[in-house]
Design a protein around this motif. Structure first.
Motif, PDB file in Angstrom:
ATOM      1  N   ARG A   1      40.553  36.324  31.986  1.00 28.03           N
ATOM      2  CA  ARG A   1      41.790  35.908  32.032  1.00 28.03           C
ATOM      3  C   ARG A   1      42.653  35.837  32.781  1.00 28.03           C
ATOM      4  O   ARG A   1      43.449  34.792  32.634  1.00 28.03           O
ATOM      5  CB  ARG A   1      42.437  37.372  30.943  1.00 28.03           C
ATOM      6  CG  ARG A   1      43.857  37.191  30.937  1.00 28.03           C
ATOM      7  CD  ARG A   1      44.715  38.587  30.294  1.00 28.03           C
ATOM      8  NE  ARG A   1      43.468  38.718  28.976  1.00 28.03           N
ATOM      9  CZ  ARG A   1      43.862  39.817  28.548  1.00 28.03           C
ATOM     10  NH1 ARG A   1      45.173  40.790  27.926  1.00 28.03           N
ATOM     11  NH2 ARG A   1      43.643  40.014  26.754  1.00 28.03           N
ATOM     12  N   TYR A   2      42.394  35.663  34.221  1.00 24.58           N
ATOM     13  CA  TYR A   2      43.313  35.640  35.378  1.00 24.58           C
ATOM     14  C   TYR A   2      42.140  35.093  36.053  1.00 24.58           C
ATOM     15  O   TYR A   2      40.694  35.340  36.472  1.00 24.58           O
ATOM     16  CB  TYR A   2      44.046  36.729  36.333  1.00 24.58           C
ATOM     17  CG  TYR A   2      44.693  37.634  35.501  1.00 24.58           C
ATOM     18  CD1 TYR A   2      45.315  37.539  34.788  1.00 24.58           C
ATOM     19  CD2 TYR A   2      43.713  39.317  34.652  1.00 24.58           C
ATOM     20  CE1 TYR A   2      46.531  37.873  33.952  1.00 24.58           C
ATOM     21  CE2 TYR A   2      44.497  39.967  33.935  1.00 24.58           C
ATOM     22  CZ  TYR A   2      45.850  38.832  32.922  1.00 24.58           C
ATOM     23  OH  TYR A   2      46.804  39.996  32.459  1.00 24.58           O
ATOM     24  N   THR A   3      42.726  34.002  37.004  1.00 23.64           N
ATOM     25  CA  THR A   3      42.185  32.980  37.610  1.00 23.64           C
ATOM     26  C   THR A   3      42.257  33.666  39.510  1.00 23.64           C
ATOM     27  O   THR A   3      43.088  34.864  39.843  1.00 23.64           O
ATOM     28  CB  THR A   3      42.714  31.908  38.388  1.00 23.64           C
ATOM     29  OG1 THR A   3      44.369  31.707  38.680  1.00 23.64           O
ATOM     30  CG2 THR A   3      42.380  31.011  37.164  1.00 23.64           C
ATOM     31  N   PRO A   4      41.276  34.178  40.303  1.00 23.22           N
ATOM     32  CA  PRO A   4      41.340  34.135  41.251  1.00 23.22           C
ATOM     33  C   PRO A   4      42.056  33.782  42.036  1.00 23.22           C
ATOM     34  O   PRO A   4      42.870  34.440  43.003  1.00 23.22           O
ATOM     35  CB  PRO A   4      39.698  33.599  42.433  1.00 23.22           C
ATOM     36  CG  PRO A   4      38.790  32.973  41.408  1.00 23.22           C
ATOM     37  CD  PRO A   4      39.709  33.027  39.723  1.00 23.22           C
ATOM     38  N   GLU A   5      43.299  32.991  42.586  1.00 26.74           N
ATOM     39  CA  GLU A   5      44.370  32.114  42.705  1.00 26.74           C
ATOM     40  C   GLU A   5      45.498  33.545  42.539  1.00 26.74           C
ATOM     41  O   GLU A   5      46.396  33.465  43.416  1.00 26.74           O
ATOM     42  CB  GLU A   5      44.967  31.566  42.346  1.00 26.74           C
ATOM     43  CG  GLU A   5      43.869  30.236  43.389  1.00 26.74           C
ATOM     44  CD  GLU A   5      42.585  30.076  42.408  1.00 26.74           C
ATOM     45  OE1 GLU A   5      41.514  29.409  43.313  1.00 26.74           O
ATOM     46  OE2 GLU A   5      42.250  29.985  41.033  1.00 26.74           O
ATOM     47  N   GLU A   6      45.359  34.309  41.368  1.00 30.29           N
ATOM     48  CA  GLU A   6      46.628  35.391  40.913  1.00 30.29           C
ATOM     49  C   GLU A   6      46.313  36.352  41.756  1.00 30.29           C
ATOM     50  O   GLU A   6      47.370  37.323  42.460  1.00 30.29           O
ATOM     51  CB  GLU A   6      46.541  34.974  39.539  1.00 30.29           C
ATOM     52  CG  GLU A   6      46.339  34.355  38.654  1.00 30.29           C
ATOM     53  CD  GLU A   6      47.422  34.258  37.182  1.00 30.29           C
ATOM     54  OE1 GLU A   6      47.603  35.419  36.949  1.00 30.29           O
ATOM     55  OE2 GLU A   6      46.052  34.078  36.175  1.00 30.29           O
ATOM     56  N   PHE A   7      45.174  36.684  42.401  1.00 32.98           N
ATOM     57  CA  PHE A   7      45.041  37.980  42.984  1.00 32.98           C
ATOM     58  C   PHE A   7      44.677  37.259  44.508  1.00 32.98           C
ATOM     59  O   PHE A   7      44.225  38.201  45.490  1.00 32.98           O
ATOM     60  CB  PHE A   7      44.019  38.333  43.009  1.00 32.98           C
ATOM     61  CG  PHE A   7      43.509  39.148  40.884  1.00 32.98           C
ATOM     62  CD1 PHE A   7      44.454  39.313  40.397  1.00 32.98           C
ATOM     63  CD2 PHE A   7      43.029  38.582  40.386  1.00 32.98           C
ATOM     64  CE1 PHE A   7      44.602  40.146  39.523  1.00 32.98           C
ATOM     65  CE2 PHE A   7      42.848  38.924  39.034  1.00 32.98           C
ATOM     66  CZ  PHE A   7      44.006  39.471  38.183  1.00 32.98           C
ATOM     67  N   ALA A   8      45.747  36.220  44.772  1.00 30.20           N
ATOM     68  CA  ALA A   8      45.092  35.903  46.290  1.00 30.20           C
ATOM     69  C   ALA A   8      46.421  35.517  46.960  1.00 30.20           C
ATOM     70  O   ALA A   8      47.736  35.275  46.051  1.00 30.20           O
ATOM     71  CB  ALA A   8      45.000  34.272  46.588  1.00 30.20           C
ATOM     72  N   PRO A   9      47.464  35.461  48.475  1.00 34.13           N
ATOM     73  CA  PRO A   9      48.852  35.422  48.946  1.00 34.13           C
ATOM     74  C   PRO A   9      48.514  34.473  48.616  1.00 34.13           C
ATOM     75  O   PRO A   9      47.996  33.160  48.319  1.00 34.13           O
ATOM     76  CB  PRO A   9      48.086  36.044  50.270  1.00 34.13           C
ATOM     77  CG  PRO A   9      46.875  36.853  50.372  1.00 34.13           C
ATOM     78  CD  PRO A   9      46.258  36.418  49.301  1.00 34.13           C
ATOM     79  N   PRO A  10      50.206  33.790  48.228  1.00 30.21           N
ATOM     80  CA  PRO A  10      50.969  35.096  48.303  1.00 30.21           C
ATOM     81  C   PRO A  10      51.701  35.727  47.309  1.00 30.21           C
ATOM     82  O   PRO A  10      52.214  36.744  47.522  1.00 30.21           O
ATOM     83  CB  PRO A  10      52.421  34.224  49.329  1.00 30.21           C
ATOM     84  CG  PRO A  10      52.076  32.740  48.430  1.00 30.21           C
ATOM     85  CD  PRO A  10      50.955  32.814  47.742  1.00 30.21           C
ATOM     86  N   GLY A  11      50.828  35.691  46.074  1.00 32.30           N
ATOM     87  CA  GLY A  11      52.085  36.171  44.582  1.00 32.30           C
ATOM     88  C   GLY A  11      50.913  37.645  44.832  1.00 32.30           C
ATOM     89  O   GLY A  11      51.115  38.019  43.948  1.00 32.30           O
ATOM     90  N   GLY A  12      49.937  37.740  45.385  1.00 31.73           N
ATOM     91  CA  GLY A  12      48.609  38.819  45.129  1.00 31.73           C
ATOM     92  C   GLY A  12      47.881  38.646  45.846  1.00 31.73           C
ATOM     93  O   GLY A  12      47.871  38.326  47.039  1.00 31.73           O
ATOM     94  N   LEU A  13      47.078  39.767  46.149  1.00 28.11           N
ATOM     95  CA  LEU A  13      46.109  40.785  47.208  1.00 28.11           C
ATOM     96  C   LEU A  13      44.894  41.113  45.567  1.00 28.11           C
ATOM     97  O   LEU A  13      45.249  41.399  45.420  1.00 28.11           O
ATOM     98  CB  LEU A  13      46.588  41.849  48.084  1.00 28.11           C
ATOM     99  CG  LEU A  13      46.392  41.934  49.010  1.00 28.11           C
ATOM    100  CD1 LEU A  13      46.205  41.453  49.932  1.00 28.11           C
ATOM    101  CD2 LEU A  13      47.117  43.107  49.261  1.00 28.11           C
ATOM    102  N   LEU A  14      43.504  41.358  46.825  1.00 25.39           N
ATOM    103  CA  LEU A  14      42.777  42.069  46.418  1.00 25.39           C
ATOM    104  C   LEU A  14      41.763  42.395  47.809  1.00 25.39           C
ATOM    105  O   LEU A  14      42.043  41.756  48.557  1.00 25.39           O
ATOM    106  CB  LEU A  14      41.403  41.001  46.249  1.00 25.39           C
ATOM    107  CG  LEU A  14      39.929  41.545  45.486  1.00 25.39           C
ATOM    108  CD1 LEU A  14      40.539  42.625  44.372  1.00 25.39           C
ATOM    109  CD2 LEU A  14      39.103  41.062  45.432  1.00 25.39           C
TER     110      LEU A  14
END
Length: 173
Positions: free
Chosen positions: A42-55
């Protein structure tokens, strides 16, 4: 004595995150059927990358044992936790709680005031974790088990940044 656990920022498409993706997909498919694949895509890797996200991954001896991520939620000032995972061989050690705490601290440091997350009705251990970690259920706790899906939670974050040192302490002998 247990080995030291290292916290590492990663990307969902990094080699180190592969066990998280593989085992979490298996877990979702086992509990929810083919829709588990849909959820994981459902979600791309970019959604969990800074600045908006984090893994974040917790590593022992360089190998991932737990992890989790957040992404920017549609509500301003809210981070949405996703992809919480603990390797099946490392459960019941408090690692999921550690991941959740690390994500909360990172989200607060980025200016988020609230965490939102959902879990499934077939994940009672996740429900227990979020309740124990101070999350407020946004669903009817008296509903029969399995009647609701998904189960949303929220937690309002306080400013967890360290307080500025008192300048008077610098003058003390």
């Amino acid at each position: 004595m247990s080995p030291a656990v290292e916290v590492r920022i990663a990307r969902l498409d990094d080699r180190l995150a592969e066990p998280l993706v593989r085992e979490l997909t298996h877990e979702y498919v086992t509990r929810y059927g083919p829709g588990g694949h849909t959820e994981m895509a459902r979600y791309t890797p970019e959604e969990f990358a800074p600045p908006g996200g984090l893994l974040l991954l917790l590593l022992e001896h360089g190998e991932p044992v737990a992890g989790g991520a957040y992404r920017r939620h549609t509500d301003p000032g809210t981070a949405e936790v996703k992809r919480m995972w603990t390797h099946s061989a490392h459960r019941r050690r408090g690692l999921a709680r550690r991941v959740l705490t690390e994500l909360e601290q990172a989200a607060a440091a980025e200016g988020h005031r609230r965490i939102f997350l959902t879990t499934g009705s077939r994940q009672p251990e996740a429900r227990q974790l979020y309740m124990a970690a101070g999350y407020t259920p946004l669903f009817d706790l008296d509903a029969p088990p399995g009647a609701l899906h998904p189960l949303p939670f929220e937690k309002h974050l306080t400013d967890r940044r360290p307080a500025a040192p008192d300048p008077r302490e610098a003058l003390a002998p």
